[in-house]
Design an enzyme around this catalytic site. Structure first.
Site, mmCIF file in Angstrom:
data_model
loop_
_atom_site.group_PDB
_atom_site.id
_atom_site.type_symbol
_atom_site.label_atom_id
_atom_site.label_comp_id
_atom_site.label_asym_id
_atom_site.label_seq_id
_atom_site.Cartn_x
_atom_site.Cartn_y
_atom_site.Cartn_z
ATOM 1 N N LYS A 177 0.891 -1.160 0.000
ATOM 2 C CA LYS A 177 0.000 0.000 0.000
ATOM 3 C C LYS A 177 0.918 1.197 0.000
ATOM 4 O O LYS A 177 1.494 1.571 1.010
ATOM 5 C CB LYS A 177 -0.899 -0.033 1.245
ATOM 6 C CG LYS A 177 -2.224 0.737 1.086
ATOM 7 C CD LYS A 177 -2.051 2.222 0.928
ATOM 8 C CE LYS A 177 -1.681 2.885 2.224
ATOM 9 N NZ LYS A 177 -1.603 4.382 2.101
ATOM 10 N N GLY A 239 -0.333 2.813 13.596
ATOM 11 C CA GLY A 239 0.071 1.462 13.940
ATOM 12 C C GLY A 239 -0.904 0.763 14.865
ATOM 13 O O GLY A 239 -1.261 -0.403 14.658
ATOM 14 N N GLU A 258 6.292 -0.473 13.540
ATOM 15 C CA GLU A 258 7.287 0.389 14.196
ATOM 16 C C GLU A 258 6.675 1.781 14.271
ATOM 17 O O GLU A 258 6.326 2.364 13.248
ATOM 18 C CB GLU A 258 8.589 0.395 13.395
ATOM 19 C CG GLU A 258 9.719 1.121 14.095
ATOM 20 C CD GLU A 258 10.178 2.333 13.331
ATOM 21 O OE1 GLU A 258 9.731 3.447 13.707
ATOM 22 O OE2 GLU A 258 10.946 2.193 12.387
ATOM 23 N N CYS A 295 13.172 7.823 12.781
ATOM 24 C CA CYS A 295 12.559 7.176 13.940
ATOM 25 C C CYS A 295 13.545 7.037 15.093
ATOM 26 O O CYS A 295 13.142 6.815 16.237
ATOM 27 C CB CYS A 295 11.997 5.815 13.563
ATOM 28 S SG CYS A 295 13.093 4.833 12.531
#
Length: 522
Positions: A177, A239, A258, A295
């Site tokens: 996606k 998430g 994550e 991140c």
């Protein structure tokens, strides 16, 4: 050439009525190509192709899968400057970052190819004693996987990135996606993957790429009963929503997400006496790397109150003030940065260290550093929140006990760092280090958390909410473990076993009766 269509296996399709375009955040202008959002029929077709492809692809030899992954890397490289140009137009990231991320993407693909050729990744185990006991175990692929492209890594964590590479290595077809912020980049990489599919004779449907401007396509993919697992890199909101959707299915599936991390850095007193300015320079660069959109951005710096820590805070603020602000990935991400930053700055009791009185270009982010006392940090959880961008908080603890209490009260993190130059001091902070270890997936010594390496020893994961499952990594070859499950074969003729479990396989681990303690108990 970008068509704006969806890749349903090796075919291009554009049946839908919903269209969208990407944005050049540096110029704050809409890019020209239109992209067509995938319809329900296209989603179902992609999953049906992947399900059919799984029956063949899951039995293809590791050597042929390795050839396929290397072919993907070669086809991505063959896209040349066209890929780098659309990457920079859609992300606002500089050309050097585009080149580096393309190289990392290719390294990941080739690393999994090397893993496949070596062969031990399936963890083949044989328990065999005489004619009565013959049990053999190995890992096998679980089925079609959905991968969500990440906003902050258009190549290395997106269409042909680590999730896709590891799932294909495991033997699982992949439906991506694509992220709406860089749909053009995704389409170009998808074209490279499809060329590799065709050149290496992989089954049609082993890879598809679906466009979506919002969440609808992703939700329908996760809900589809033939999807067996999900890979996601993004926000805690996104998430956790996917985890909830997957858990409510008739047959729940794992979501390897994550999501959130502020990556605490513990600055022990010794290091500030010897290399105060040096560490200030290194951490200013880390905080602003990629406009803070990593991140592993160091969003929290912890130390015991002292003149040296005050000097470090001053030096770090000066270094940050001297760095030219840079562009964020999208106007929406810039707006979220400002919103989350302002939520923290609306609190009482902090000290502003960097200069906020500077005009910046639209979609560019001004780096920000504040400091708070350990007491305030413990009382006010707002200072614990991730601010996705070039933002960091220095916490000045009065005592080692207060430092330990802060670490103990932190949520799960991707990384934790210790800065130190004195072994004796390090021993005296053993409890601190143990507390930090229990909160993170990667414990770093005398470096910056943004130094993620693609290797088999890397853990890019951590306790919730940094990831949804701390037992796994999304970087490095052990990322393949997310897309497999163990199967035991009992009493089967040698010639009917998978090659990895046959007697002649040198990589199988053979164990004897001494290892079999619980025979016939269950």
């Amino acid at each position: 050439m970008i068509t704006g269509k969806n890749y349903i296996g090796s075919s291009l399709s554009a049946k839908g009525d919903i269209t969208f375009r990407t944005i050049n955040p540096v110029e704050n202008l809409v890019n020209q190509p239109f992209f067509v959002e995938a319809t329900d029929d296209e989603i179902n077709h992609a999953v049906a192709l992947a399900t059919k492809a799984f029956n063949e692809y899951s039995t293809i030899s590791d050597a042929k899968k390795a050839d396929f992954l290397e072919a993907i890397a070669n086809e991505i490289e063959a896209l040349g400057d066209d890929l780098l140009q659309i990457y920079t137009k859609e992300s606002g990231l500089p050309a050097g970052r585009a080149t580096g991320e393309r190289a990392r993407t290719m390294v990941q693909l080739k690393a999994f190819a090397t893993m496949l050729r070596e062969g031990s990744w399936v963890e083949a185990i044989i328990n065999k004693v005489g004619d009565t006991i013959d049990i053999r175990r190995m890992l096998i692929p679980i089925g079609p996987v959905v991968v969500f492209g990440a906003s902050n890594f258009p190549l290395a964590f997106s269409t042909g990135g680590g999730d896709t590479a590891s799932a294909l290595a495991a033997g699982c077809p992949v439906i991506v996606k694509s992220h709406p912020l860089h749909a053009g980049t995704a389409e170009m990489v998808s074209s490279a993957i499809i060329k590799a599919v065709q050149k290496t004779g992989m089954p049609d449907g082993v890879f598809s790429n679906l466009n979506s401007s919002g969440i609808a396509v992703g939700v329908k993919l996760v809900e589809h009963p033939d999807i067996k697992a999900v890979g996601f890199t993004g926000s805690i909101k996104g998430g956790t929503a996917l985890c909830e959707i997957a858990a409510k299915r008739e047959i729940p599936i794992p979501v390897y997400a994550e999501m959130s991390s502020i990556n605490p850095v513990v600055v022990l007193p010794s290091v500030l006496k010897l290399a105060n300015k040096e560490w200030a320079q290194k951490y200013a660069a880390a905080i602003t790397m990629g406009t803070g959109q990593f991140c592993t951005n160091p969003g929290l710096i912890l130390g015991i109150a002292s003149q040296e820590l005050d000097d470090f805070a001053t030096n770090l603020a000066a270094e940050l003030n001297a760095i030219q602000p840079s562009c964020m990935l999208h106007p929406n991400i810039k707006a979220l940065y400002e919103s989350h930053k302002n939520e923290v700055l609306a609190q009482d009791g902090y000290t502003q260290l960097t200069n906020l009185d500077i005009e910046v270009q639209e979609n560019f982010a001004l780096q920000n550093l504040i400091s708070v006392s350990g007491e305030l940090f413990l009382k006010n959880k707002a200072f614990h929140n991730e601010v996705f961008g070039p933002f960091s908080v220095i916490v000045k603890c009065e005592t080692k006990e207060e430092l330990d209490a802060i670490i103990e009260n932190l949520e799960g993190q991707l990384t934790g760092t210790i800065l130190n130059t004195d072994v004796t001091e390090l021993v005296s902070f053993k409890t601190t280090i143990e507390l930090l270890k229990n909160k993170v997936g990667r414990l770093i010594f005398n470096s910056v958390p943004t130094g993620v390496e693609v290797c088999s020893a890397m853990t890019h994961g951590g306790p919730y909410p940094s990831t949804s499952d701390s037992k796994f990594t999304s970087v490095g070859t052990t990322a393949v473990k997310r897309w497999v499950r163990p199967v035991s074969f009992q009493g089967w003729p040698n010639e009917m076993l998978p090659e990895a479990l046959q007697n002649e396989n040198p990589l199988s681990i053979t164990r004897t009766l001494n290892d079999i303690i619980t025979k016939d108990i269950i």
